[in-house]
Design an enzyme around this catalytic site. Sequence first.
Site, PDB file in Angstrom:
ATOM      1  N   HIS A 279      28.653 -20.972 -21.738  1.00 18.49           N
ATOM      2  CA  HIS A 279      27.363 -21.441 -22.240  1.00 18.49           C
ATOM      3  C   HIS A 279      26.980 -22.792 -21.656  1.00 18.49           C
ATOM      4  CE1 HIS A 279      28.824 -24.109 -25.610  1.00 18.49           C
ATOM      5  NE2 HIS A 279      29.790 -23.213 -25.746  1.00 18.49           N
ATOM      6  N   ASP A 291      33.265 -28.437 -23.984  1.00 21.53           N
ATOM      7  CA  ASP A 291      32.544 -27.351 -24.691  1.00 21.53           C
ATOM      8  C   ASP A 291      31.073 -27.373 -24.315  1.00 21.53           C
ATOM      9  OD1 ASP A 291      31.678 -25.408 -26.416  1.00 21.53           O
ATOM     10  OD2 ASP A 291      31.880 -26.619 -28.214  1.00 21.53           O
ATOM     11  N   GLU A 323      24.031 -21.137 -27.361  1.00 25.38           N
ATOM     12  CA  GLU A 323      25.265 -20.633 -27.994  1.00 25.38           C
ATOM     13  C   GLU A 323      25.546 -21.421 -29.260  1.00 25.38           C
ATOM     14  OE1 GLU A 323      29.650 -20.312 -28.820  1.00 25.38           O
ATOM     15  OE2 GLU A 323      28.412 -22.067 -28.544  1.00 25.38           O
ATOM     16  N   GLU A 324      25.344 -22.720 -29.181  1.00 29.03           N
ATOM     17  CA  GLU A 324      25.693 -23.590 -30.312  1.00 29.03           C
ATOM     18  C   GLU A 324      24.762 -23.392 -31.509  1.00 29.03           C
ATOM     19  OE1 GLU A 324      28.395 -24.931 -30.380  1.00 29.03           O
ATOM     20  OE2 GLU A 324      29.021 -25.741 -28.450  1.00 29.03           O
ATOM     21  N   ASP A 352      34.764 -19.953 -22.754  1.00 26.94           N
ATOM     22  CA  ASP A 352      34.234 -21.061 -23.564  1.00 26.94           C
ATOM     23  C   ASP A 352      35.389 -22.010 -23.913  1.00 26.94           C
ATOM     24  OD1 ASP A 352      32.851 -22.627 -25.334  1.00 26.94           O
ATOM     25  OD2 ASP A 352      32.334 -21.039 -26.746  1.00 26.94           O
ATOM     26  N   HIS A 446      32.805 -30.960 -30.638  1.00 32.05           N
ATOM     27  CA  HIS A 446      31.460 -31.180 -31.191  1.00 32.05           C
ATOM     28  C   HIS A 446      31.181 -32.639 -31.507  1.00 32.05           C
ATOM     29  CE1 HIS A 446      30.510 -26.714 -32.298  1.00 32.05           C
ATOM     30  NE2 HIS A 446      30.686 -26.927 -31.004  1.00 32.05           N
TER      31      HIS A 446
HETATM   32  N1  DTR Z   1      32.026 -21.050 -30.271  1.00 33.19           N
HETATM   33  C1  DTR Z   1      32.644 -22.138 -29.644  1.00 33.19           C
HETATM   34  C2  DTR Z   1      34.024 -22.482 -29.861  1.00 33.19           C
HETATM   35  C3  DTR Z   1      34.944 -21.348 -30.023  1.00 33.19           C
HETATM   36  C4  DTR Z   1      34.988 -20.206 -29.320  1.00 33.19           C
HETATM   37  N2  DTR Z   1      36.003 -19.444 -29.784  1.00 33.19           N
HETATM   38  C5  DTR Z   1      36.607 -20.067 -30.787  1.00 33.19           C
HETATM   39  C6  DTR Z   1      37.677 -19.706 -31.573  1.00 33.19           C
HETATM   40  C7  DTR Z   1      38.096 -20.594 -32.537  1.00 33.19           C
HETATM   41  C8  DTR Z   1      37.468 -21.822 -32.707  1.00 33.19           C
HETATM   42  C9  DTR Z   1      36.365 -22.181 -31.921  1.00 33.19           C
HETATM   43  C10 DTR Z   1      35.951 -21.288 -30.952  1.00 33.19           C
HETATM   44  C11 DTR Z   1      31.742 -23.342 -29.614  1.00 33.19           C
HETATM   45  O1  DTR Z   1      30.999 -23.326 -28.666  1.00 33.19           O
HETATM   46  O2  DTR Z   1      31.755 -24.238 -30.445  1.00 33.19           O
HETATM   47 ZN    ZN Z   2      30.672 -25.656 -29.493  1.00 33.73          ZN
HETATM   48 ZN    ZN Z   3      31.511 -23.448 -26.852  1.00 30.14          ZN
END
Ligand code: DTR
Ligand code: ZN
Ligand code: ZN
Length: 506
Positions: A279, A291, A323-324, A352, A446
């Site tokens: 992303h 991230d 995505e976020e 990711d 984050h």
């Molecule tokens: N969604 C993501 C971070 C993320 C992706 N897979 C996992 C598994 C467990 C914890 C976090 C994540 C993001 O962009 O914040």
């Molecule tokens: Zn994230």
């Molecule tokens: Zn992410």
Amino acid sequence: MGIRSTLPLCAVVAGTAALQIPLLSPHQQAPLEAADKTKPLINSSALQDLISGDRLFTRAKKLFDIAKLGEDEYNHPTRVIGSAGHEGTLAYIYESILQLGDYYKLDNQSFPAVSGNVFESRLVIGNSVSKSAAPMGLTPPTQNKQPVHGDLVLVENEGCQIGDFPDSVSGNIAFIKRGTCPFGTKSEHAGQKGATAAIVYNYEKDAVQGTLGTPSPNHVATFGLSGKEAGPVLEKLEKKDKVDAIAYIDADVKQIITRNIIAQTSEGDPNNCVMLGAHSDSVAEGPGINDDGSGSISLLEVATQLTKFNVSNCVRFAWWAGEEEGLLGSDYYVATLPEEENIKIRLFMDYDMMASPNFAYQIYNATNAVNPNGSEELRDLYIDWYKDQGLNYTFIPFDGRSDYDGFIRGGIPGGGIATGAEGIKTKEEEKQFGGKAGEWYDHCYHQLCDDLSNVNMTAWIVNTKLIAHSVGTYARSFKGFPKRTSSVASSAYESEAKYHGSMLYI
Ligand code: DTR
Ligand code: ZN
Ligand code: ZN
């Protein structure tokens, strides 16, 4: 207070006339080009050998400079959707692929998204400023962006019915238990009954970091509150003691247009594509270098090195936006994919967070029992590769936290690798991967400190080589990989996936 931006499930509204920018699938654009006889056929180890840490880090520096474009509006570097930092990121990705000439067909796929910013917020309960209060994603501001004062009014049950709200909530602040229905429904009911703000308290001791989801004119300024802080307040309210509060949120919610970038090889069988994605956006709070700057850059580098080879199968790279905010870009892509195009995607690989500072080599535990047929073969490709390198790996749940979710729901086999976010490294993992047990895999997850110092180069190089291996393998052949069948999700996945991106919505 950091700036938050969130978007719910289904907040992307396809079909607004002005927003219908047609996406020509890359395979609809051009006939297959003849293979360049001077190039060798793709070979995984040759592609892996071209991955260099210096090249990855040079791109990371560029991305951090781009994130600084967000400073004017956000006072700190960010690449959140709608920011100059994200626009710069998109331009950088697009230009980088464009420079590779006609090896790729390149597309922008625009879609509408809701973006919310919280500029400042405060909740005072009685005489104390709340420590755990967190404004919900996509919350509106308090009236006139000013503090509102009122009594806390305890809502019956979980606030999922309008009748749970006593009339006395009008002009006061609704105090609502988390659970049963989405936060957005509770906030809406509070607004309909004339509350000036709402607090959703947790049934567990932790804080509640959620989102209201699709904006509604009835939403009121809404905070999440930890169960720990809510406990004593609840006791008083249940005894009919008065508790007053001051709520303040300065926020806005706006609709923006953002876009996915899709690049597909001009060569290779267009009816049999291997697809991979990362992303392009970060959260508002920081520049998102791990991230998912790391995954985005890994893809750019693999796409660049791939041009030195001929491919047998088409390779399609995606850089998702939003995505976020709840997997917006990838959801939109799959939702708008015609059936005959869906079936041409043999598998989707999600990348990711490739370089967490306190990393573990994590593989999504995608099995054929729960996921589309082929997901497990992909999982096993990752396992075999780590084993061949003499590296340890762990499995993590395949539960909807990243952009693979739409693909799995669309019946497309998928999987991926990661290095960890806010989870805590175990003693066992410390032995397997080094680093520090008892701490987050990414202590800057984050946050503003997800900057150039937040990437572990060893993990990043290893995982970019593994990405190269996955591309190299399937670009050459799908021998032994299951054929596509249906484009329907299995109900097993639907009941196992607890997330939709990183935000809770119930
Ligand atoms: N969604 C993501 C971070 C993320 C992706 N897979 C996992 C598994 C467990 C914890 C976090 C994540 C993001 O962009 O914040
Ligand atoms: Zn994230
Ligand atoms: Zn992410």
